[in-house]
Design an enzyme around this catalytic site. Structure first.
Site, PDB file in Angstrom:
ATOM      1  N   TYR A 217     112.156 -26.469-118.838  1.00  0.00           N
ATOM      2  CA  TYR A 217     112.977 -26.305-117.631  1.00  0.00           C
ATOM      3  C   TYR A 217     113.093 -24.859-117.163  1.00  0.00           C
ATOM      4  O   TYR A 217     114.105 -24.456-116.587  1.00  0.00           O
ATOM      5  CB  TYR A 217     114.364 -26.924-117.872  1.00  0.00           C
ATOM      6  CG  TYR A 217     114.285 -28.428-118.077  1.00  0.00           C
ATOM      7  CD1 TYR A 217     114.283 -29.306-117.000  1.00  0.00           C
ATOM      8  CD2 TYR A 217     114.152 -28.962-119.358  1.00  0.00           C
ATOM      9  CE1 TYR A 217     114.182 -30.673-117.185  1.00  0.00           C
ATOM     10  CE2 TYR A 217     114.040 -30.337-119.563  1.00  0.00           C
ATOM     11  CZ  TYR A 217     114.061 -31.186-118.468  1.00  0.00           C
ATOM     12  OH  TYR A 217     113.950 -32.538-118.664  1.00  0.00           O
ATOM     13  N   HIS A 348     109.390 -53.107-116.899  1.00  0.00           N
ATOM     14  CA  HIS A 348     110.184 -51.954-116.440  1.00  0.00           C
ATOM     15  C   HIS A 348     109.387 -51.191-115.377  1.00  0.00           C
ATOM     16  O   HIS A 348     108.238 -50.806-115.590  1.00  0.00           O
ATOM     17  CB  HIS A 348     110.580 -51.037-117.593  1.00  0.00           C
ATOM     18  CG  HIS A 348     111.540 -49.986-117.140  1.00  0.00           C
ATOM     19  ND1 HIS A 348     112.905 -50.196-117.089  1.00  0.00           N
ATOM     20  CD2 HIS A 348     111.338 -48.738-116.647  1.00  0.00           C
ATOM     21  CE1 HIS A 348     113.494 -49.123-116.599  1.00  0.00           C
ATOM     22  NE2 HIS A 348     112.575 -48.217-116.322  1.00  0.00           N
ATOM     23  N   ALA A 349     110.013 -50.958-114.231  1.00  0.00           N
ATOM     24  CA  ALA A 349     109.313 -50.382-113.082  1.00  0.00           C
ATOM     25  C   ALA A 349     108.750 -48.997-113.384  1.00  0.00           C
ATOM     26  O   ALA A 349     109.373 -48.192-114.073  1.00  0.00           O
ATOM     27  CB  ALA A 349     110.273 -50.283-111.899  1.00  0.00           C
ATOM     28  N   HIS A 378     112.515 -45.825-104.995  1.00  0.00           N
ATOM     29  CA  HIS A 378     112.439 -44.877-106.125  1.00  0.00           C
ATOM     30  C   HIS A 378     110.988 -44.693-106.575  1.00  0.00           C
ATOM     31  O   HIS A 378     110.490 -43.576-106.680  1.00  0.00           O
ATOM     32  CB  HIS A 378     113.312 -45.405-107.279  1.00  0.00           C
ATOM     33  CG  HIS A 378     113.199 -44.595-108.534  1.00  0.00           C
ATOM     34  ND1 HIS A 378     114.101 -43.617-108.879  1.00  0.00           N
ATOM     35  CD2 HIS A 378     112.274 -44.597-109.525  1.00  0.00           C
ATOM     36  CE1 HIS A 378     113.737 -43.052-110.019  1.00  0.00           C
ATOM     37  NE2 HIS A 378     112.633 -43.632-110.439  1.00  0.00           N
ATOM     38  N   GLU A 379     110.321 -45.793-106.823  1.00  0.00           N
ATOM     39  CA  GLU A 379     108.938 -45.707-107.325  1.00  0.00           C
ATOM     40  C   GLU A 379     108.013 -45.079-106.275  1.00  0.00           C
ATOM     41  O   GLU A 379     107.146 -44.275-106.608  1.00  0.00           O
ATOM     42  CB  GLU A 379     108.417 -47.093-107.729  1.00  0.00           C
ATOM     43  CG  GLU A 379     109.193 -47.750-108.865  1.00  0.00           C
ATOM     44  CD  GLU A 379     109.370 -46.867-110.077  1.00  0.00           C
ATOM     45  OE1 GLU A 379     108.535 -45.965-110.317  1.00  0.00           O
ATOM     46  OE2 GLU A 379     110.355 -47.054-110.811  1.00  0.00           O
ATOM     47  N   HIS A 382     107.949 -41.390-106.344  1.00  0.00           N
ATOM     48  CA  HIS A 382     106.996 -40.828-107.326  1.00  0.00           C
ATOM     49  C   HIS A 382     105.590 -40.779-106.714  1.00  0.00           C
ATOM     50  O   HIS A 382     104.880 -39.783-106.814  1.00  0.00           O
ATOM     51  CB  HIS A 382     106.931 -41.704-108.575  1.00  0.00           C
ATOM     52  CG  HIS A 382     108.135 -41.643-109.463  1.00  0.00           C
ATOM     53  ND1 HIS A 382     108.633 -40.469-109.972  1.00  0.00           N
ATOM     54  CD2 HIS A 382     108.924 -42.627-109.974  1.00  0.00           C
ATOM     55  CE1 HIS A 382     109.680 -40.737-110.755  1.00  0.00           C
ATOM     56  NE2 HIS A 382     109.878 -42.040-110.766  1.00  0.00           N
ATOM     57  N   GLU A 406     112.237 -37.773-110.440  1.00  0.00           N
ATOM     58  CA  GLU A 406     113.094 -38.965-110.415  1.00  0.00           C
ATOM     59  C   GLU A 406     114.023 -38.994-109.199  1.00  0.00           C
ATOM     60  O   GLU A 406     114.566 -40.045-108.869  1.00  0.00           O
ATOM     61  CB  GLU A 406     113.920 -39.047-111.697  1.00  0.00           C
ATOM     62  CG  GLU A 406     113.098 -39.197-112.971  1.00  0.00           C
ATOM     63  CD  GLU A 406     112.184 -40.415-112.952  1.00  0.00           C
ATOM     64  OE1 GLU A 406     112.465 -41.372-112.199  1.00  0.00           O
ATOM     65  OE2 GLU A 406     111.178 -40.407-113.686  1.00  0.00           O
ATOM     66  N   HIS A 508     113.504 -46.840-122.285  1.00  0.00           N
ATOM     67  CA  HIS A 508     113.023 -45.466-122.474  1.00  0.00           C
ATOM     68  C   HIS A 508     113.023 -45.011-123.921  1.00  0.00           C
ATOM     69  O   HIS A 508     112.402 -44.002-124.247  1.00  0.00           O
ATOM     70  CB  HIS A 508     113.847 -44.514-121.597  1.00  0.00           C
ATOM     71  CG  HIS A 508     113.816 -44.898-120.148  1.00  0.00           C
ATOM     72  ND1 HIS A 508     114.448 -46.034-119.664  1.00  0.00           N
ATOM     73  CD2 HIS A 508     113.202 -44.345-119.080  1.00  0.00           C
ATOM     74  CE1 HIS A 508     114.241 -46.140-118.363  1.00  0.00           C
ATOM     75  NE2 HIS A 508     113.487 -45.140-117.983  1.00  0.00           N
ATOM     76  N   ARG A 517     116.160 -36.331-117.402  1.00  0.00           N
ATOM     77  CA  ARG A 517     115.632 -36.294-116.036  1.00  0.00           C
ATOM     78  C   ARG A 517     116.447 -37.150-115.071  1.00  0.00           C
ATOM     79  O   ARG A 517     116.647 -36.790-113.921  1.00  0.00           O
ATOM     80  CB  ARG A 517     114.174 -36.788-116.034  1.00  0.00           C
ATOM     81  CG  ARG A 517     114.016 -38.197-116.583  1.00  0.00           C
ATOM     82  CD  ARG A 517     112.557 -38.653-116.671  1.00  0.00           C
ATOM     83  NE  ARG A 517     111.795 -37.831-117.604  1.00  0.00           N
ATOM     84  CZ  ARG A 517     110.486 -37.941-117.811  1.00  0.00           C
ATOM     85  NH1 ARG A 517     109.782 -38.860-117.144  1.00  0.00           N
ATOM     86  NH2 ARG A 517     109.875 -37.180-118.673  1.00  0.00           N
ATOM     87  N   TYR A 518     116.936 -38.309-115.544  1.00  0.00           N
ATOM     88  CA  TYR A 518     117.676 -39.199-114.637  1.00  0.00           C
ATOM     89  C   TYR A 518     119.082 -38.677-114.367  1.00  0.00           C
ATOM     90  O   TYR A 518     119.648 -38.911-113.304  1.00  0.00           O
ATOM     91  CB  TYR A 518     117.736 -40.619-115.199  1.00  0.00           C
ATOM     92  CG  TYR A 518     116.375 -41.237-115.405  1.00  0.00           C
ATOM     93  CD1 TYR A 518     115.600 -41.641-114.323  1.00  0.00           C
ATOM     94  CD2 TYR A 518     115.846 -41.405-116.681  1.00  0.00           C
ATOM     95  CE1 TYR A 518     114.347 -42.209-114.505  1.00  0.00           C
ATOM     96  CE2 TYR A 518     114.595 -41.965-116.881  1.00  0.00           C
ATOM     97  CZ  TYR A 518     113.846 -42.366-115.795  1.00  0.00           C
ATOM     98  OH  TYR A 518     112.605 -42.923-115.982  1.00  0.00           O
TER      99      TYR A 518
HETATM  100  O1  X8Z Z   1     113.487 -45.994-115.321  1.00  0.00           O
HETATM  101  C1  X8Z Z   1     113.823 -45.850-114.166  1.00  0.00           C
HETATM  102  C2  X8Z Z   1     112.829 -46.100-113.044  1.00  0.00           C
HETATM  103  C3  X8Z Z   1     111.443 -45.827-113.464  1.00  0.00           C
HETATM  104  S1  X8Z Z   1     111.029 -44.155-113.472  1.00  0.00           S
HETATM  105  C4  X8Z Z   1     112.907 -47.540-112.633  1.00  0.00           C
HETATM  106  N1  X8Z Z   1     115.091 -45.518-113.857  1.00  0.00           N
HETATM  107  C5  X8Z Z   1     116.102 -45.321-114.886  1.00  0.00           C
HETATM  108  C6  X8Z Z   1     116.422 -46.621-115.593  1.00  0.00           C
HETATM  109  O2  X8Z Z   1     116.087 -47.678-115.091  1.00  0.00           O
HETATM  110  O3  X8Z Z   1     117.040 -46.571-116.660  1.00  0.00           O
HETATM  111  C7  X8Z Z   1     115.628 -45.296-112.518  1.00  0.00           C
HETATM  112  C8  X8Z Z   1     117.089 -45.096-112.711  1.00  0.00           C
HETATM  113  C9  X8Z Z   1     117.309 -44.792-114.161  1.00  0.00           C
HETATM  114 ZN    ZN Z   2     111.317 -42.985-111.875  1.00  0.00          ZN
END
Ligand code: X8Z
Ligand code: ZN
Length: 609
Positions: A217, A348-349, A378-379, A382, A406, A508, A517-518
């Protein structure tokens, strides 16, 4: 410039083991010079770029068609990347003190050192073992099932059910079965993986893997940890107000036996498997009278006959309105937009850039609901970011920091206001909520955006502790439950002991995606939004602003996006917002009227937990 080698050249590059042995530093007797560092960087960049397309293709196939074979291939190719990147990271460290290094060269060396999420030690077989485990964890998550009324239910279905089911026993069943079936079996693998990655991080000169994650960072790793705590302290009072109000509404709805008036909130009652975003229970917390917004995005999408592809087209339309080039045909041909019915996939997206040029795609198991409408934006954020920086050198093919990556799509999605929904024909103009519905609109938004903050922070608090050993394997579960209670003020619906592994139930963790990051993105998106609305000359309440169709905003945004990771993140932030600091203030400004209202609602209540 990015260099792509043929598959044959790739094989040669990968067979040349160990890559570090070719280094100028090792072949010359004298100390390495700045020119040696430059030559090394060019060679490392070319080799990494050459590996990338194959890796991405194998990972894509593995994520969209999980079989023993695709797992084996992903682990094999992943192990090659790990070994290669570890060699380069070790070599990069040798140039760190070369005389006369420019700031840019130092920065590129650091990017090489920190490129891997999970480093392996150089011991023979370690990279393969690490990739075997991480592939197994990711695929186990993809195949994971819970139960509802005794019947098996897959990950994307259970996620949607948690948003709409209001039966506390069913919610408990889904929550417990998911965490027991998906998380618990991962425990031993996870601990082994941590051991290997930490050994790798130490060889690379880091105290542990978490320290390596924190050194990406543009500031010392310890300062970054302090910065996240400082940002949290800015916004925590707003979270506390929202928690207090939400708990009282849950108590009204379910009664003392399910949700007490005091203490933490039961995690499965918040409309989300992880209690990370609470917008799905807006119906439970809506203010009396002014709470009916007159529309619900899920209902609008359904009423207008939207299917998943049409939802993605609407997302694309927003970016086009800012002046971004439409998505390439390959996006539509190659993306996974809905869940294939006959095979296991990682639902998971995610957003992908296969060739670092224009082979951009999303992978989702889209459902026609408001959550997935936001996730699509969101996607796509990216994807447009990836495309904007595709002229950069390989090491700079990334966000200014991972929080920026993100934040882009979420920032755009903040513009999905009632007026915008009218513009794209989803909402009847007569149904636009009047100004007296502002509190409801803000509350609906806060249930997602504000509720997320402590969750966004604690995931890596847990992982940083696991990596630095302050959370021992014997205390994985307890530390998780304790952090959830301390930061979010929530408790699991049943006792959890050390035979469990609830962290494994969150994508994750088995997917090894750093999560701070989120947290950063939650704040950054409001910084971007406030700046864009100012650029657009918006005069009304911030939350009603939509910069849809504003080409000037689009141009300025593109200027930040095309920088990629070529400059320290404060430079990128300044380019778009004028500020060089990440801050919670724009988010607080957005929610200021709500916070005032929440304080009135909470008067006389015993807040906190
Ligand atoms: O994982 C994600 C995205 C993919 S980069 C769908 N997000 C986090 C989650 O779902 O836990 C977006 C918000 C937080
Ligand atoms: Zn994302």
């Amino acid at each position: 410039m990015k260099i792509l080698l043929s598959v044959a050249a790739l094989a040669v590059a990968l067979a040349a083991q160990p890559l570090a042995a070719q280094s100028t530093a090792q072949t010359s007797a004298s100390a390495p010079s700045a020119a040696d560092a430059e030559a090394f960087l060019a060679r490392a960049e070319a080799a990494m770029a050459a590996h990338d397309l194959t890796q991405n293709r194998v990972d894509w196939i593995n994520s969209t068609y999980i079989t023993d074979d695709s797992d084996a291939l992903a682990a094999e190719v992943g192990a090659k990347r790990t070994a290669m990147n570890v060699d380069f990271a070790l070599e990069a460290a040798k140039y760190a003190n070369a005389p006369g290094l420019s700031a840019e060269t130092q920065r590129r060396l650091n990017l090489v050192r920190t490129k891997l999420v999970l480093p392996a030690p150089t011991a023979p077989g370690a990279a393969q073992q690490l990739n075997d485990i991480s592939t197994r964890l990711q695929s186990a998550y993809g195949k994971g099932k819970g139960t509802l009324r005794g019947q098996p239910i897959n990950g994307s279905d259970i996620e949607a059910e948690m948003g709409t089911d209001r039966n506390p026993n069913e919610l408990k069943e889904m929550w417990v079965s998911w965490h027991d079936n998906v998380g618990a079996p991962m425990r031993a693998d996870y601990a082994r993986m941590v051991g290997i990655a930490n050994a790798g991080a130490k060889e690379l000169g880091y105290a542990d893997t978490g320290a390596m994650w924190r050194s990406k960072y543009d500031m010392p790793a310890d300062d970054f940890a302090k910065l996240t705590d400082k940002l949290w302290s800015e916004v925590k009072p707003l979270y506390d107000d929202l928690h207090c109000y939400t708990r009282s509404k849950l108590n009204e709805k379910y009664g003392d036996a399910v949700q007490s008036k005091t203490g933490p909130i039961r995690a499965d009652l918040l409309g989300n498997m992880w209690a990370q975003e609470w917008g799905n229970i807006y119906d439970i917390v809506a203010p009396k009278g002014a709470g009916d917004l007159g529309y619900d995005t899920t209902e609008l999408l359904t009423a207008k006959g939207y299917d998943p592809v049409k939802m993605v087209k609407a997302g694309e339309g927003f970016y086009s309105s800012l002046g971004f080039t439409p998505l390439p045909q390959t996006f539509w041909d190659r993306s996974q937009i809905v869940k294939p019915r006959d095979r296991e996939v990682v639902c998971h997206a995610s957003a992908w850039d296969l060739d670092n040029k224009d082979d951009i795609r999303i992978k989702m198991c889209t459902k026609v609901n408001g959550d997935d409408f936001v996730t699509i934006h969101h996607e796509l954020g990216h994807n447009y970011y990836q495309r904007a920086y595709n002229k950069q050198a390989f090491l700079y093919l990334d966000g200014a920091n991972d929080g920026f990556h993100e934040a882009i799509g979420d920032f755009v999605a903040l513009s999905i206001t009632p007026d915008y929904l009218v513009k794209i024909g989803l909402l009847d103009p007569a149904k636009v909520p009047s100004a007296d519905k502002d509190i409801g609109l803000l509350l609906r938004q806060a249930m997602d955006k504000v509720a997320f903050l402590p969750f966004g922070l604690l995931i890596d608090k847990w992982r940083w502790g696991v990596f630095d050993g302050s959370i021992p394997e014997s205390g994985y579960q307890k530390a998780w439950t304790d952090l959830r209670r301390e930061y979010q003020g929530i408790v699991p619906p049943v006792e959890r002991d050390e035979t469990r592994f609830d962290p494994g139930g969150k994508y994750h963790i088995p997917g090894n995606t750093p999560y701070t990051r989120y947290f950063l993105a939650r704040l950054l998106q409001f910084q971007f939004y406030q700046a864009a609305c100012k650029q657009a000359g918006w005069k009304g309440p911030l939350h009603r602003c939509s910069f849809y169709g504003d080409k000037k905003v689009g141009e300025k945004l593109n200027a930040m996006l095309e920088m990629g990771a070529s400059k320290p993140w404060p430079d990128a932030l300044q380019a778009f917002t004028g500020s060089r600091e990440m801050s919670g203030k724009p988010m607080l400004a957005y929610f200021a009227p709500l916070q005032k209202w929440l304080k009135t609602q909470n008067k006389g209540k015993q807040c906190g937990w």
